[in-house]
Write a protein that holds these residues in place. Sequence first.
Motif, PDB file in Angstrom:
ATOM      1  N   GLY A 207      21.902 -10.210 -14.478  1.00 33.09           N
ATOM      2  CA  GLY A 207      21.218  -8.949 -14.783  1.00 33.09           C
ATOM      3  C   GLY A 207      19.940  -8.805 -13.993  1.00 33.09           C
ATOM      4  N   PHE A 208      19.498  -7.564 -13.901  1.00 35.09           N
ATOM      5  CA  PHE A 208      18.311  -7.221 -13.132  1.00 35.09           C
ATOM      6  C   PHE A 208      17.453  -6.317 -14.007  1.00 35.09           C
ATOM      7  N   ILE A 209      16.151  -6.551 -14.003  1.00 33.52           N
ATOM      8  CA  ILE A 209      15.271  -5.643 -14.748  1.00 33.52           C
ATOM      9  C   ILE A 209      13.991  -5.387 -13.961  1.00 33.52           C
ATOM     10  N   SER A 210      13.576  -4.146 -13.918  1.00 30.49           N
ATOM     11  CA  SER A 210      12.349  -3.778 -13.215  1.00 30.49           C
ATOM     12  C   SER A 210      11.514  -2.870 -14.111  1.00 30.49           C
ATOM     13  N   CYS A 211      10.266  -2.686 -13.700  1.00 32.06           N
ATOM     14  CA  CYS A 211       9.330  -1.953 -14.565  1.00 32.06           C
ATOM     15  C   CYS A 211       8.482  -0.979 -13.759  1.00 32.06           C
ATOM     16  N   ARG A 212       8.243   0.189 -14.323  1.00 34.24           N
ATOM     17  CA  ARG A 212       7.211   1.066 -13.775  1.00 34.24           C
ATOM     18  C   ARG A 212       6.405   1.643 -14.935  1.00 34.24           C
ATOM     19  N   PHE A 213       5.239   2.135 -14.625  1.00 35.93           N
ATOM     20  CA  PHE A 213       4.478   2.894 -15.631  1.00 35.93           C
ATOM     21  C   PHE A 213       4.730   4.371 -15.367  1.00 35.93           C
ATOM     22  N   THR A 214       5.241   5.087 -16.344  1.00 34.54           N
ATOM     23  CA  THR A 214       5.425   6.524 -16.153  1.00 34.54           C
ATOM     24  C   THR A 214       4.175   7.296 -16.546  1.00 34.54           C
ATOM     25  N   HIS A 215       3.451   6.801 -17.525  1.00 34.16           N
ATOM     26  CA  HIS A 215       2.255   7.472 -18.020  1.00 34.16           C
ATOM     27  C   HIS A 215       1.225   6.403 -18.337  1.00 34.16           C
TER      28      HIS A 215
ATOM     29  N   GLY B 183       6.973  10.479  -0.712  1.00 33.67           N
ATOM     30  CA  GLY B 183       8.123  11.330  -0.449  1.00 33.67           C
ATOM     31  C   GLY B 183       9.423  10.672  -0.875  1.00 33.67           C
ATOM     32  N   ARG B 184       9.589   9.449  -0.443  1.00 35.22           N
ATOM     33  CA  ARG B 184      10.797   8.715  -0.832  1.00 35.22           C
ATOM     34  C   ARG B 184      10.907   8.610  -2.334  1.00 35.22           C
ATOM     35  N   TRP B 185       9.770   8.325  -2.921  1.00 27.81           N
ATOM     36  CA  TRP B 185       9.767   8.152  -4.358  1.00 27.81           C
ATOM     37  C   TRP B 185      10.236   9.427  -5.055  1.00 27.81           C
ATOM     38  N   ARG B 186       9.716  10.577  -4.594  1.00 34.17           N
ATOM     39  CA  ARG B 186      10.045  11.822  -5.271  1.00 34.17           C
ATOM     40  C   ARG B 186      11.519  12.170  -5.144  1.00 34.17           C
ATOM     41  N   SER B 187      12.097  11.970  -3.948  1.00 31.85           N
ATOM     42  CA  SER B 187      13.498  12.349  -3.842  1.00 31.85           C
ATOM     43  C   SER B 187      14.339  11.396  -4.685  1.00 31.85           C
TER      44      SER B 187
ATOM     45  N   ALA C  94       9.964  -1.044  -6.954  1.00 31.81           N
ATOM     46  CA  ALA C  94       9.664  -0.498  -5.626  1.00 31.81           C
ATOM     47  C   ALA C  94      10.857  -0.712  -4.701  1.00 31.81           C
ATOM     48  N   MET C  95      11.456  -1.852  -4.827  1.00 28.88           N
ATOM     49  CA  MET C  95      12.616  -2.181  -4.007  1.00 28.88           C
ATOM     50  C   MET C  95      13.808  -1.305  -4.409  1.00 28.88           C
ATOM     51  N   LEU C  96      14.055  -1.217  -5.704  1.00 28.37           N
ATOM     52  CA  LEU C  96      15.176  -0.437  -6.207  1.00 28.37           C
ATOM     53  C   LEU C  96      15.086   1.013  -5.744  1.00 28.37           C
ATOM     54  N   ASN C  97      13.864   1.509  -5.639  1.00 26.37           N
ATOM     55  CA  ASN C  97      13.667   2.894  -5.226  1.00 26.37           C
ATOM     56  C   ASN C  97      13.492   3.039  -3.719  1.00 26.37           C
ATOM     57  N   GLY C  98      13.680   1.936  -3.018  1.00 21.86           N
ATOM     58  CA  GLY C  98      13.594   1.991  -1.562  1.00 21.86           C
ATOM     59  C   GLY C  98      12.200   2.287  -1.047  1.00 21.86           C
ATOM     60  N   VAL C  99      11.180   1.971  -1.817  1.00 24.11           N
ATOM     61  CA  VAL C  99       9.812   2.268  -1.387  1.00 24.11           C
ATOM     62  C   VAL C  99       9.279   1.165  -0.464  1.00 24.11           C
ATOM     63  N   VAL C 100       9.338  -0.063  -0.921  1.00 28.32           N
ATOM     64  CA  VAL C 100       9.019  -1.216  -0.054  1.00 28.32           C
ATOM     65  C   VAL C 100       9.909  -2.393  -0.438  1.00 28.32           C
ATOM     66  N   PHE C 101      10.061  -3.318   0.490  1.00 28.65           N
ATOM     67  CA  PHE C 101      10.963  -4.449   0.248  1.00 28.65           C
ATOM     68  C   PHE C 101      10.258  -5.782   0.472  1.00 28.65           C
ATOM     69  N   ASP C 102       8.923  -5.738   0.545  1.00 25.62           N
ATOM     70  CA  ASP C 102       8.204  -6.963   0.891  1.00 25.62           C
ATOM     71  C   ASP C 102       7.589  -7.647  -0.328  1.00 25.62           C
ATOM     72  N   GLY C 103       8.037  -7.252  -1.506  1.00 24.63           N
ATOM     73  CA  GLY C 103       7.514  -7.907  -2.701  1.00 24.63           C
ATOM     74  C   GLY C 103       6.216  -7.299  -3.215  1.00 24.63           C
ATOM     75  N   SER C 104       5.752  -6.232  -2.566  1.00 24.25           N
ATOM     76  CA  SER C 104       4.534  -5.581  -3.046  1.00 24.25           C
ATOM     77  C   SER C 104       4.799  -4.789  -4.319  1.00 24.25           C
ATOM     78  N   ASN C 105       3.784  -4.715  -5.136  1.00 18.21           N
ATOM     79  CA  ASN C 105       3.778  -3.772  -6.247  1.00 18.21           C
ATOM     80  C   ASN C 105       3.050  -2.535  -5.737  1.00 18.21           C
ATOM     81  N   VAL C 106       3.552  -1.366  -6.106  1.00 13.66           N
ATOM     82  CA  VAL C 106       3.048  -0.142  -5.484  1.00 13.66           C
ATOM     83  C   VAL C 106       2.430   0.780  -6.531  1.00 13.66           C
TER      84      VAL C 106
END
Lengths: 537, 537
Positions: free
Chosen positions: A441-449, A384-388, A322-334
């Motif tokens: 190193g840095f690693i992050s995770c999202r679910f695409t499907h 919106g941010r996420w999509r761009s 979420a942070m990497l994508n500029g969605v939120v920076f407060d430690g939330s999972n989105v």
Amino acid sequence: MSKREQSFWGWGYADKFPDDEGRKNLGSQVTAMLGFDEVELLEPPSLDDVELRPPRVEPPEALAAICSTDKRERTTHTYGKAYRDIVRGFRADFGEPPDFVAYPTSADDVRRVLDWASDEEVAVVPFGGGTSVVGGVETDVTNGASGSFRGVVSLDMRCMDRVLEVDKTSRAARIQAGATGPRLAEQLHEHDLSFRHYPQSYEFSTFGGWIATRAGGHYATRYTHIDDFIESVQMIAPAGEFQTRRLPASGAGPSPDALALGSEGALGVITEAWTRVHLRPRFRSKASVHFAEFEDAVRATREVVQSGLAPANLRLLDSREAMLNGVVFDGSNVLLVAFESPRVPTEPDLERALEICREFDGKLAGEPVHVDEHDKSPDSEAGGRWRSSFFEGPYLQNTMVSLGVIADTFETACTWDRFDTLHRRIITDVRDAMKRVCGAGFISCRFTHVYPDGPAPYYTFLAPAKVGSELEQWDEIKSAAAEAIADVGATITHHHAVGRTHKPWYKREVPELFQRGLQQVKESFDPKGVLNPGVLL
Amino acid sequence: MSKREQSFWGWGYADKFPDDEGRKNLGSQVTAMLGFDEVELLEPPSLDDVELRPPRVEPPEALAAICSTDKRERTTHTYGKAYRDIVRGFRADFGEPPDFVAYPTSADDVRRVLDWASDEEVAVVPFGGGTSVVGGVETDVTNGASGSFRGVVSLDMRCMDRVLEVDKTSRAARIQAGATGPRLAEQLHEHDLSFRHYPQSYEFSTFGGWIATRAGGHYATRYTHIDDFIESVQMIAPAGEFQTRRLPASGAGPSPDALALGSEGALGVITEAWTRVHLRPRFRSKASVHFAEFEDAVRATREVVQSGLAPANLRLLDSREAMLNGVVFDGSNVLLVAFESPRVPTEPDLERALEICREFDGKLAGEPVHVDEHDKSPDSEAGGRWRSSFFEGPYLQNTMVSLGVIADTFETACTWDRFDTLHRRIITDVRDAMKRVCGAGFISCRFTHVYPDGPAPYYTFLAPAKVGSELEQWDEIKSAAAEAIADVGATITHHHAVGRTHKPWYKREVPELFQRGLQQVKESFDPKGVLNPGVLL
Ligand SMILES: Cc1cc2nc3c(=O)[nH]c(=O)nc-3n(C[C@H](O)[C@H](O)[C@H](O)COP(=O)(O)OP(=O)(O)OC[C@H]3O[C@@H](n4cnc5c(N)ncnc54)[C@H](O)[C@@H]3O)c2cc1C
Ligand SMILES: Cc1cc2nc3c(=O)[nH]c(=O)nc-3n(C[C@H](O)[C@H](O)[C@H](O)COP(=O)(O)OP(=O)(O)OC[C@H]3O[C@@H](n4cnc5c(N)ncnc54)[C@H](O)[C@@H]3O)c2cc1C
């Protein structure tokens, strides 16, 4: 094809590569946000730096009109768009280019190229958009273990880019393999239809490439892989034509389409297919939900997908993603939840999904957005941010390479019962590997499907490279990830295909007997073995 | 296995065969309702009437414990449950029985049977519930074009009927191939789970048979074929074991599971599989909608399935089918719509679907029914009648045969744009054929499954037979249907499989190159060709 110049060494349009100022800014973000040491600005290559081996075989007279030995063409058909490819491109290292590139304009052209190649012992690498991230279009195939060839042709399908037929009643269209996402969209829009399959490489990848690799689109549930859209396939193999019957479904023996789907250019050249298309959605509803705990977010995601609801989007970003994508920076999972329909209001679906999220301590971020048709109400912030960032994201990899940062992604799928183990193992092993070979190193995770029985997690990793040995470093990190995946019993790829890169783990994944069977099929479809040697088999 | 005796010549339990009084009643209904001439009560056979050829091969010592040469066993393993099978059974004609029946209790037993058979040139016919309607389990395989064998064994999987493992988190279970619907349900219910896949043959058909034939369940949309549930398959072939990895989804090459699905016992013996299961639905909503015009009903059905809604049931009965099933007698076409969910209320879904139906002049019949959990409110009239006739229906075929009435069904799928042509062509050609060979006939239609791009129509036909030449008469009618289907470009089977009966049309349907590939696979999986010779290939 667009006239706008594409980068010969990296992703996308050349003009999107940032100037030094922009690169410095990104550099400081990386150092600040990820805690890496100072990064260095490396100079991008120019086409003049590239030296290509002269062609070893020439296009035959009869095919000359559709073939090119142009330097830029040969250069841009040497690799796909994996991190490894961009690094080599950035070094102006194009050691094993195709001898020439062929641009068929019909199934007949394809047949003639395959006939010639089979007769002349020349390998043929089918090329769609060249966005493969697994070495799928690489032309370094002539000296391999897979056979010996006098040369290699890259078979670029992009001149076959038309929507040939539209059946509005059944919501289906017959489309040529070489149509890229935007080409296909613009032709379908004339009929008020849309394809609703957006891989992140959408701008440049092709319909045929999606079929050949079983690509994953943007729908999070229900229609995930291109497989879910295909009614029939036409594929030209050296041994003949493979044309399946156009059907909404069938139970007549093992599915012939399922053999073309995922064949990665090794069994035949896909020339066209009938695919389901959609009316453009009239109703859309979406919301972002924040979770303090990743575990709760995972649980909510699982409950939603097991509830019977079928969100168009159900994309979970862990706090780092979420942070990497500029969605939120407060430690939330989105969790981004969205529904769409061409016909019925989607508000009830979203409400039911949000109710589940609340049970797992999800907090609605902003108001849910409900859109009806031409109503152009502003997108919800995060969505919106996420999509761009979705379509801009790939460009970052170019810049990262130019800053000496290893930047890559990998993805998998597993059943829910194994996800915790898999996730822990991946985070630990990939971090350890990055630390060992890169110092950080840095690693992050999202679910695409997401499926009722398990998620498809997608990981992004960034690490400071030692310039000159990026590929060896990358190799260790990638292997750590792949080993973790294999050990836990997840899949080596949910949608990035096997190509050459994933082959060792693919071999461990599918039954030996199946591989033997596939080899037999290959021999009967492609008796001289000229098609994409070394991929898959 | 249940102790209740099953009919050796017809469908289901022996005690369900009606007495003469009951048969006369049905006979007069048929004559009245369908306008056939007086029907005659034929005497059902007794097992004593059956004469079996002595076994040509004996079970070897090492396998004797799991084999039987019992007369009843050999008799009931000679055929499946097609109309043709019941007619031959009724005649006590069991000319080509298996030499013995083997009942493996483990994958290892299966392996030993296959080893022995491959060594001894004995054909092996995998047998699940024996409910095949396409000659899939027929043991008349030793003198065919498919090879010459010293004998034939029917391999009955029903001793392998356990649920081996349950993963409640992912909602999945590992189940042995020989479990019938009820066996599987009773074991899953202990975990509060259910399978939600009810073919009409559910009571007697098996999990492995469903996979081998790509069976269609009761869900009308989304989860239609067993394919949609399978996570991984274990299959034993003469050449070795085929075990796929358990995954919610993967994009790694052509799907290995898709090769086992629909393999119809020709590539290997399916011993177990992981499958998705469901929590028992908590919410259910349903309604019946009547349409004066079939075309409107079709259009409404299409709109609902293209809207993005995913009804559990969306079963359209044309007016004759509605009458035949005792649902209505006023000439209405009936659309049964139902939604279910383990987690979220389904009322909004039903409402949105009904709105669409109203647009096409659908009239709600009675009130919609919404059920929450253990609330046992009475079923809506039509839905309830329909369901009981769903499982009782098959018994009618026994009775019809005993009255000298040809009674059979066939099914297909096509895209919406072709449905009108297909439907007209089928109705005309099958009526013509019935008229020509039987002097009269009745045909009705329902949709068993519906896709955004097309329906799966299912036809029932009844015609007065000339006793003694039923099979020839049936053959002409069936061929008329199959030719119509092939000419219009529909599929020869949406869920009844290919077996031996559909082979000529299957050959026309799938690409010749695919058939060649499949033949190669067969040779590498089953080098001696002992598995179900003549099926599919
Ligand atoms: C930035 C980025 C984002 C991406 N995002 C996604 C994503 O969201 N989802 C996803 O699934 N993938 C994604 N990918 C991977 C890649 O885009 C997909 O694999 C895509 O399907 C490849 O399509 P293509 O047309 O570029 O095929 P290519 O890369 O040209 O070829 C891929 C493989 O298919 C074969 N092939 C191509 N066309 C044909 C044909 N007509 N007939 C036979 N074989 C053919 C090639 O030989 C090769 O083996 C991404 C890649 C990048 C670089
Ligand atoms: C009254 C009636 C109603 C029906 N309703 C439906 C319906 O609603 N939906 C539907 O899809 N079908 C239906 N059918 C057809 C039939 O029930 C299905 O094809 C079913 O899947 C067969 O399962 P079975 O266990 O009886 O398999 P069998 O009939 O025993 O075998 C079918 C085929 O699969 C093979 N096979 C069976 N088990 C295995 C195994 N373990 N490994 C490898 N091969 C195996 C056999 O060799 C054969 O080729 C119906 C049939 C009848 C008679």
